[in-house]
Design a protein around this motif. Structure first.
Motif, PDB file in Angstrom:
ATOM      1  N   GLU A 135     -35.722  11.211  37.526  1.00 30.01           N
ATOM      2  CA  GLU A 135     -35.721  12.255  36.506  1.00 30.01           C
ATOM      3  C   GLU A 135     -36.830  12.028  35.480  1.00 30.01           C
ATOM      4  N   GLU A 136     -37.072  10.759  35.136  1.00 29.38           N
ATOM      5  CA  GLU A 136     -38.152  10.457  34.197  1.00 29.38           C
ATOM      6  C   GLU A 136     -39.512  10.745  34.812  1.00 29.38           C
ATOM      7  N   LEU A 137     -39.664  10.412  36.099  1.00 29.52           N
ATOM      8  CA  LEU A 137     -40.912  10.740  36.791  1.00 29.52           C
ATOM      9  C   LEU A 137     -41.115  12.257  36.850  1.00 29.52           C
ATOM     10  N   LYS A 138     -40.013  12.961  37.006  1.00 25.37           N
ATOM     11  CA  LYS A 138     -40.087  14.431  37.026  1.00 25.37           C
ATOM     12  C   LYS A 138     -40.558  14.959  35.676  1.00 25.37           C
ATOM     13  N   THR A 139     -40.170  14.282  34.598  1.00 19.17           N
ATOM     14  CA  THR A 139     -40.627  14.664  33.257  1.00 19.17           C
ATOM     15  C   THR A 139     -42.131  14.457  33.122  1.00 19.17           C
ATOM     16  N   ILE A 140     -42.628  13.320  33.643  1.00 15.43           N
ATOM     17  CA  ILE A 140     -44.067  13.047  33.605  1.00 15.43           C
ATOM     18  C   ILE A 140     -44.821  14.119  34.388  1.00 15.43           C
ATOM     19  N   LEU A 141     -44.331  14.398  35.598  1.00 13.44           N
ATOM     20  CA  LEU A 141     -44.969  15.409  36.440  1.00 13.44           C
ATOM     21  C   LEU A 141     -44.947  16.767  35.756  1.00 13.44           C
ATOM     22  N   ASP A 154     -45.343  19.837  47.239  1.00 14.27           N
ATOM     23  CA  ASP A 154     -44.070  19.251  47.652  1.00 14.27           C
ATOM     24  C   ASP A 154     -43.639  18.277  46.560  1.00 14.27           C
ATOM     25  N   GLU A 155     -42.825  18.760  45.640  1.00 15.69           N
ATOM     26  CA  GLU A 155     -42.428  17.937  44.497  1.00 15.69           C
ATOM     27  C   GLU A 155     -41.695  16.676  44.940  1.00 15.69           C
ATOM     28  N   ALA A 156     -40.812  16.799  45.943  1.00 15.48           N
ATOM     29  CA  ALA A 156     -40.040  15.641  46.402  1.00 15.48           C
ATOM     30  C   ALA A 156     -40.953  14.547  46.939  1.00 15.48           C
ATOM     31  N   ALA A 157     -41.996  14.939  47.698  1.00 20.04           N
ATOM     32  CA  ALA A 157     -42.936  13.959  48.255  1.00 20.04           C
ATOM     33  C   ALA A 157     -43.732  13.279  47.142  1.00 20.04           C
ATOM     34  N   VAL A 158     -44.095  14.034  46.114  1.00 20.72           N
ATOM     35  CA  VAL A 158     -44.833  13.465  44.983  1.00 20.72           C
ATOM     36  C   VAL A 158     -43.971  12.452  44.244  1.00 20.72           C
ATOM     37  N   LEU A 159     -42.702  12.796  44.013  1.00 21.94           N
ATOM     38  CA  LEU A 159     -41.797  11.884  43.311  1.00 21.94           C
ATOM     39  C   LEU A 159     -41.509  10.646  44.146  1.00 21.94           C
ATOM     40  N   ASP A 160     -41.397  10.813  45.461  1.00 22.87           N
ATOM     41  CA  ASP A 160     -41.216   9.658  46.355  1.00 22.87           C
ATOM     42  C   ASP A 160     -42.408   8.709  46.232  1.00 22.87           C
ATOM     43  N   ALA A 161     -43.608   9.280  46.213  1.00 21.10           N
ATOM     44  CA  ALA A 161     -44.822   8.471  46.131  1.00 21.10           C
ATOM     45  C   ALA A 161     -44.918   7.738  44.802  1.00 21.10           C
ATOM     46  N   LEU A 174     -50.914  10.107  38.988  1.00 19.89           N
ATOM     47  CA  LEU A 174     -50.884  11.570  39.093  1.00 19.89           C
ATOM     48  C   LEU A 174     -52.208  12.168  38.622  1.00 19.89           C
ATOM     49  N   ALA A 175     -52.764  11.611  37.535  1.00 18.04           N
ATOM     50  CA  ALA A 175     -54.047  12.101  37.032  1.00 18.04           C
ATOM     51  C   ALA A 175     -55.169  11.807  38.026  1.00 18.04           C
ATOM     52  N   LEU A 176     -55.115  10.619  38.653  1.00 20.48           N
ATOM     53  CA  LEU A 176     -56.125  10.261  39.652  1.00 20.48           C
ATOM     54  C   LEU A 176     -56.086  11.211  40.840  1.00 20.48           C
ATOM     55  N   ALA A 177     -54.877  11.570  41.261  1.00 20.21           N
ATOM     56  CA  ALA A 177     -54.744  12.512  42.376  1.00 20.21           C
ATOM     57  C   ALA A 177     -55.363  13.868  42.018  1.00 20.21           C
ATOM     58  N   LEU A 178     -55.172  14.290  40.777  1.00 16.64           N
ATOM     59  CA  LEU A 178     -55.755  15.573  40.346  1.00 16.64           C
ATOM     60  C   LEU A 178     -57.277  15.515  40.329  1.00 16.64           C
ATOM     61  N   VAL A 179     -57.821  14.375  39.887  1.00 19.02           N
ATOM     62  CA  VAL A 179     -59.279  14.229  39.821  1.00 19.02           C
ATOM     63  C   VAL A 179     -59.873  14.227  41.229  1.00 19.02           C
ATOM     64  N   ARG A 180     -59.249  13.471  42.138  1.00 22.26           N
ATOM     65  CA  ARG A 180     -59.813  13.324  43.483  1.00 22.26           C
ATOM     66  C   ARG A 180     -59.555  14.523  44.382  1.00 22.26           C
ATOM     67  N   LYS A 181     -58.339  15.046  44.343  1.00 21.78           N
ATOM     68  CA  LYS A 181     -57.931  16.066  45.315  1.00 21.78           C
ATOM     69  C   LYS A 181     -57.678  17.432  44.700  1.00 21.78           C
ATOM     70  N   LYS A 182     -57.750  17.481  43.375  1.00 18.79           N
ATOM     71  CA  LYS A 182     -57.407  18.734  42.677  1.00 18.79           C
ATOM     72  C   LYS A 182     -55.986  19.174  42.997  1.00 18.79           C
ATOM     73  N   ALA A 183     -55.145  18.190  43.297  1.00 23.09           N
ATOM     74  CA  ALA A 183     -53.744  18.454  43.632  1.00 23.09           C
ATOM     75  C   ALA A 183     -52.960  17.156  43.454  1.00 23.09           C
ATOM     76  N   PHE A 184     -51.635  17.274  43.365  1.00 23.61           N
ATOM     77  CA  PHE A 184     -50.778  16.091  43.291  1.00 23.61           C
ATOM     78  C   PHE A 184     -50.590  15.564  44.713  1.00 23.61           C
ATOM     79  N   ASP A 185     -51.546  14.758  45.144  1.00 28.86           N
ATOM     80  CA  ASP A 185     -51.623  14.300  46.533  1.00 28.86           C
ATOM     81  C   ASP A 185     -50.842  12.992  46.706  1.00 28.86           C
ATOM     82  N   PRO A 186     -49.723  13.001  47.466  1.00 23.03           N
ATOM     83  CA  PRO A 186     -48.898  11.790  47.615  1.00 23.03           C
ATOM     84  C   PRO A 186     -49.660  10.566  48.130  1.00 23.03           C
ATOM     85  N   PRO A 187     -50.530  10.683  49.158  1.00 22.49           N
ATOM     86  CA  PRO A 187     -51.247   9.484  49.620  1.00 22.49           C
ATOM     87  C   PRO A 187     -52.108   8.838  48.531  1.00 22.49           C
TER      88      PRO A 187
END
Length: 472
Positions: A135-141, A154-161, A174-187
């Protein structure tokens, strides 16, 4: 987590966390009416929440200063563990414990991962401050979504990651994923978690290409595993398996392929590397080992040749016994971690833990991975002929008799053939299987596995069913 200990009047606690500021913010809300103070070696101490200025305070005198201070107070001490092994500090803490108890004062030592000197082990309670919840990670996201306008696919996959990261690590990932992929990329988010694994003794974040499609045979085991993941529920045990069997028959391959099949990270663990030379180091390493694994959840944890890792020790027997006890306890506590342990000598594994490691319920099942059947031998040979010779099995007029060859030995036959112009017969002649060179041991393991394990091969399962029908 702190309220109950303050109400009970505990005079000293040690809280393990990599998030001191987050812990102090949470703890001050649970201070049970006590005045909160914070100390560090650079700034000294001050009361929190009222704008008070910092006052100098030597770490050697800190316990005395706290004892002379206000009643009903809680002191948050950052990195005070660096002085905990000093005789003068140990004595000062011990001398003031009765005063702390009488005046309602609690020292809270905040440390990333520190042990206690023997003199204080029974005096100071050690607690772990949990990393952010889902739930706290969901707040950050949610905060990043609001500020960027980018929604996760896929919010669940992002929270799992992100699970297992600290608050700051999660924000950065999460910020790094946005910079690199322009998306919340789980990998991309998972990459940061991989750095955590590298810092823990005996753990490796593993990247493999194996899938069940590249694994010939063991169909009963593969089907059982997929069913376990498809139908897992939070109210059902979900722990893992032990694979017993001959070397080279695909036990490790199964573990690696499973992670890819279910889309979970694969963590390879070597329990043998957690043993250290210093007193208490092995036990601390074992706890950090499993704490790190839990932080990576959901994940597949591969423990290869587990009997050698914890059985082949030359150090004091008491240390090994204590570490095994920690391993048993920590495996039981893991959540959303599927453990795949491999073992070549099950009787040795049972003896090491007096049966505790292999009892029913510790793992979900114990499988026997035997030598491949005739049809499986041909499929395995075909797989490697295509890989190394760019040819199919049907291209060969004569095929060697591979009875008693393991999967890795059949692979070696194909490799040998690639080096000698495709002569399979000569290649098979040059590869001596363990079923010949170590016949007694192989036969003994085959006999032992009957009735004690679940066959990994469907052919072996059908053979057992057939014998039961004949017996009836």
């Amino acid at each position: 987590m702190l309220t109950d200990y303050l109400k009970a009047g505990y005079p000293a606690l040690l809280v393990r966390t990599h998030e001191p500021e987050r812990f102090i913010n949470c703890a001050t809300q649970q201070s049970n009416g006590r005045k909160p103070y914070q100390w560090d070696v650079v700034r000294g101490f001050r009361e929190l929440g009222n704008g008070a200025s910092w006052q100098e305070c030597d770490p050697y005198d800190l316990a005395n200063v706290a004892a002379r201070g206000m009643k009903k107070a809680v002191w948050f001490l950052r990195n005070f563990h660096f002085w905990l092994n000093e005789p003068a500090v140990i004595q000062a803490v011990q001398n003031n414990l009765p005063i702390f108890k009488a005046k309602g004062i609690t020292l809270v030592i905040i440390s990333p991962d520190a042990g206690l000197p023997q003199e204080l082990e029974r005096e100071v309670v050690v607690l772990d401050f949990p990393r952010p919840t889902r739930e706290e990670l969901k707040t950050i996201l949610g905060g990043l979504v609001e500020s960027t306008g980018i929604e996760p696919e896929d919010e669940a996959a992002v929270l799992d990651a992100a699970q297992g990261l600290t608050w700051e690590e999660a924000e950065n990932a999460l910020a790094l994923a946005l910079v690199r992929k322009k998306a919340f990329d789980p990998p991309t988010i998972t990459e940061l978690k991989a750095q955590m694994v590298k810092q823990a003794a005996g753990l490796e974040y593993s990247f493999y290409e194996e899938t069940f499609a590249t694994l010939v045979g063991n169909d009963n085991l593969k089907g059982w595993l997929l069913n376990r993941f498809r139908n897992r529920r939070h109210d059902l045990p979900f722990k893992g398996i032990i694979q017993v069997g001959h070397p080279g028959c695909g036990k490790t391959h199964v573990a690696r392929a499973l992670a890819n099949e279910v889309g979970w990270p694969c963590i390879t663990g070597n329990l043998g590397e957690i043993f250290g030379e210093l007193v208490g180091q092995s036990e601390r390493n074992a706890k950090v080992f499993f704490q790190t694994v839990q932080a990576m959840a959901p994940c597949v944890l591969v423990l290869d040749e587990i009997e050698k890792a914890i059985g082949g020790r030359n150090d004091a027997h008491e240390t090994t016994t204590r570490v095994i006890g920690i391993v048993l306890t920590e495996i039981e506590k893991l959540k959303d971690v599927f453990v795949v342990a491999t073992c070549n000598d099950f009787t040795s594994l049972a003896q090491i833990s007096n049966g505790a490691l292999v009892r029913a319920g510790r793992f979900d099942a114990i499988f026997f991975v035997g030598l491949p059947s005739k049809p499986e031998q041909k499929k395995i040979l075909g797989l490697y002929l295509r890989q190394y010779l760019r040819r199919d099995v049907e291209d060969f007029k004569d095929l060697p008799d591979l009875e008693g060859y393991s999967g890795s030995e059949i692979r070696q036959v194909a490799v040998e053939a690639a080096y000698n112009g495709g002569d399979l017969m000569a290649a098979a002649h040059n590869v001596i299987p363990l079923s010949r060179s170590q016949k007694a041991q192989i036969d003994a393991l085959n006999e032992w596995a009957k009735g004690r394990t679940i066959p990994a091969s469907k052919a072996a399962v059908e053979e057992v069913k057939g014998k039961r029908r004949v017996h009836l």
